[in-house]
Design an enzyme around this catalytic site. Structure first.
Site, PDB file in Angstrom:
ATOM      1  N   ASN A  91      14.493  47.761 -97.504  1.00  0.00           N
ATOM      2  CA  ASN A  91      13.523  48.789 -97.809  1.00  0.00           C
ATOM      3  C   ASN A  91      12.448  48.529 -98.543  1.00  0.00           C
ATOM      4  O   ASN A  91      11.421  49.135 -98.454  1.00  0.00           O
ATOM      5  CB  ASN A  91      14.458  49.889 -98.189  1.00  0.00           C
ATOM      6  CG  ASN A  91      13.698  51.076 -98.962  1.00  0.00           C
ATOM      7  OD1 ASN A  91      13.073  51.831 -98.322  1.00  0.00           O
ATOM      8  ND2 ASN A  91      13.724  50.931-100.119  1.00  0.00           N
ATOM      9  N   SER A 143       7.541  50.659 -90.321  1.00  0.00           N
ATOM     10  CA  SER A 143       6.449  51.865 -90.627  1.00  0.00           C
ATOM     11  C   SER A 143       5.796  52.132 -89.392  1.00  0.00           C
ATOM     12  O   SER A 143       5.775  51.258 -88.315  1.00  0.00           O
ATOM     13  CB  SER A 143       5.426  51.587 -91.489  1.00  0.00           C
ATOM     14  OG  SER A 143       4.184  52.510 -91.412  1.00  0.00           O
ATOM     15  N   TYR A 156      -1.441  45.831 -94.360  1.00  0.00           N
ATOM     16  CA  TYR A 156      -0.066  46.697 -94.430  1.00  0.00           C
ATOM     17  C   TYR A 156       0.444  46.693 -93.042  1.00  0.00           C
ATOM     18  O   TYR A 156       1.414  46.336 -92.685  1.00  0.00           O
ATOM     19  CB  TYR A 156      -0.363  48.148 -95.060  1.00  0.00           C
ATOM     20  CG  TYR A 156       1.006  48.905 -95.199  1.00  0.00           C
ATOM     21  CD1 TYR A 156       1.982  48.321 -95.863  1.00  0.00           C
ATOM     22  CD2 TYR A 156       1.082  50.052 -94.561  1.00  0.00           C
ATOM     23  CE1 TYR A 156       3.067  49.139 -95.680  1.00  0.00           C
ATOM     24  CE2 TYR A 156       2.205  50.873 -94.710  1.00  0.00           C
ATOM     25  CZ  TYR A 156       3.335  50.215 -95.516  1.00  0.00           C
ATOM     26  OH  TYR A 156       4.496  51.020 -95.258  1.00  0.00           O
ATOM     27  N   ALA A 158      -0.462  44.467 -90.511  1.00  0.00           N
ATOM     28  CA  ALA A 158      -0.077  43.335 -90.144  1.00  0.00           C
ATOM     29  C   ALA A 158       1.321  42.895 -90.514  1.00  0.00           C
ATOM     30  O   ALA A 158       1.956  42.318 -89.788  1.00  0.00           O
ATOM     31  CB  ALA A 158      -1.264  42.279 -90.672  1.00  0.00           C
ATOM     32  N   SER A 159       1.572  43.291 -91.920  1.00  0.00           N
ATOM     33  CA  SER A 159       2.944  42.920 -92.285  1.00  0.00           C
ATOM     34  C   SER A 159       4.202  43.529 -91.636  1.00  0.00           C
ATOM     35  O   SER A 159       5.304  43.098 -91.410  1.00  0.00           O
ATOM     36  CB  SER A 159       2.780  43.143 -93.849  1.00  0.00           C
ATOM     37  OG  SER A 159       2.826  44.635 -94.156  1.00  0.00           O
ATOM     38  N   LYS A 160       3.888  45.118 -91.381  1.00  0.00           N
ATOM     39  CA  LYS A 160       4.843  45.790 -90.787  1.00  0.00           C
ATOM     40  C   LYS A 160       5.212  45.265 -89.297  1.00  0.00           C
ATOM     41  O   LYS A 160       6.301  45.147 -88.609  1.00  0.00           O
ATOM     42  CB  LYS A 160       4.604  47.160 -90.685  1.00  0.00           C
ATOM     43  CG  LYS A 160       4.811  47.786 -92.258  1.00  0.00           C
ATOM     44  CD  LYS A 160       6.195  47.600 -92.776  1.00  0.00           C
ATOM     45  CE  LYS A 160       6.363  48.148 -94.208  1.00  0.00           C
ATOM     46  NZ  LYS A 160       7.769  48.072 -94.835  1.00  0.00           N
TER      47      LYS A 160
END
Ligand SMILES: NC(=O)c1ccc[n+]([C@@H]2O[C@H](COP(=O)([O-])OP(=O)(O)OC[C@H]3O[C@@H](n4cnc5c(N)ncnc54)[C@H](OP(=O)(O)O)[C@@H]3O)[C@@H](O)[C@H]2O)c1
Length: 243
Positions: A91, A143, A156, A158-160
């Site tokens: 999380n 997300s 953000y 790209a990371s999710k």
């Protein structure tokens, strides 16, 4: 099939944050032994621990999750304490609201590390213990930005996307070993993340952290042969560029 969660063990990251605290409280109330894994803000983490301990046994392991040595030693300490891990919830995360041309190499590395590398290698550390559980479950808090491209959310997002890629891959890699892998992809949830990155937003129409905790509970409590891979939840007043 309904699953009894009492005395099962959950290892959860980001438990000092809004969504993490709600998940910890929900699962502790079912009697799950709870490991609050990582976190730099001791005040917030202690607050979660105090609530959790009213319901069940709790192990708090503060520390920086980006430290790979902490990931492996922390998982070993958790198993020494409780003997098993049944559920892993990735999380912890961070966001950045910035125009694409302003995102630095440091920003890129930080978000990719916290949102993608940490869940990847924490999962790798926990999998050997999950293999011994008859209700092994991994839940990744991704997300809506892992599906859509919102302006000012490039790194953000790209990371999710990376987190969701890992989720899909290991879900098929481990299903034969009875490890369920799910993702929850929320829109705007009213936590410090939103309060800090989007101070213009009010709680009106936002998702509350407890609603995400209810979805986590649903995944764990209804373990049967009907597998739900991912739940995407948008807020009521959906608008572009929300975390
Ligand atoms: N809020 C939203 O609208 C929303 C929407 C979709 C998805 N999400 C996702 O939901 C998750 C939880 O977010 P939230 O809204 O509850 O945010 P939050 O209140 O800011 O919580 C984030 C948590 O992550 C922890 N964390 C971050 N970096 C860490 C690190 N290097 N080491 C250890 N812990 C670290 C923080 O701990 P410390 O502060 O103690 O370091 C904090 O407990 C995140 O993955 C986020 O991307 C949130």
């Amino acid at each position: 099939m309904k699953t009894n969660l009492e005395n099962r063990t959950v290892l959860l990251t980001g438990a000092g944050g809004g969504i993490g605290q709600a998940i910890a409280v929900k699962l502790a109330a079912q009697g799950m032994k709870t490991i609050l894994f990582g976190g730099n803000n001791l005040e917030k983490l202690n607050k979660t621990r105090e609530i959790v301990e009213k319901h069940t046994s709790c192990l708090m392991l503060p520390g920086d999750l980006t430290d790979m040595e902490f990931l492996s030693s922390g998982v070993k300490k958790a198993v020494e304490k409780f003997g098993s891990i049944d559920v892993l919830i990735n999380n912890a995360g961070m966001t950045l609201n910035a125009p694409f041309e302003k995102v630095t190499v440091e920003d890129f590395d930080k978000l990719m590390t916290v949102n993608a590398k940490v869940p990847f290698f924490l999962t790798q550390n926990v999998i050997p213990y999950l293999k011994n559980s008859d209700m092994a479950t991994i839940i990744n808090i991704a997300s809506v930005v892992g599906h859509s491209g919102y302006p000012f959310q490039s790194i953000y997002s790209a990371s999710k996307h990376a987190m969701l890629g890992m989720t899909k891959s290991i879900a098929s890699e481990y299903y034969k070993e009875n490890i369920r892998v799910h993702a929850i992809s929320p829109g705007g949830v009213y936590t410090d993340m939103v309060k800090i990155s989007r101070p213009d937003l009010t709680p009106d129409g936002m998702i509350m952290p407890e609603e995400i905790a209810d979805i986590v509970f649903f995944f764990l409590a209804n373990r049967g042969n009907a597998v739900v891979d991912e739940i995407i939840v948008h807020r009521v007043n959906k608008e572009p560029f929300l975390v």
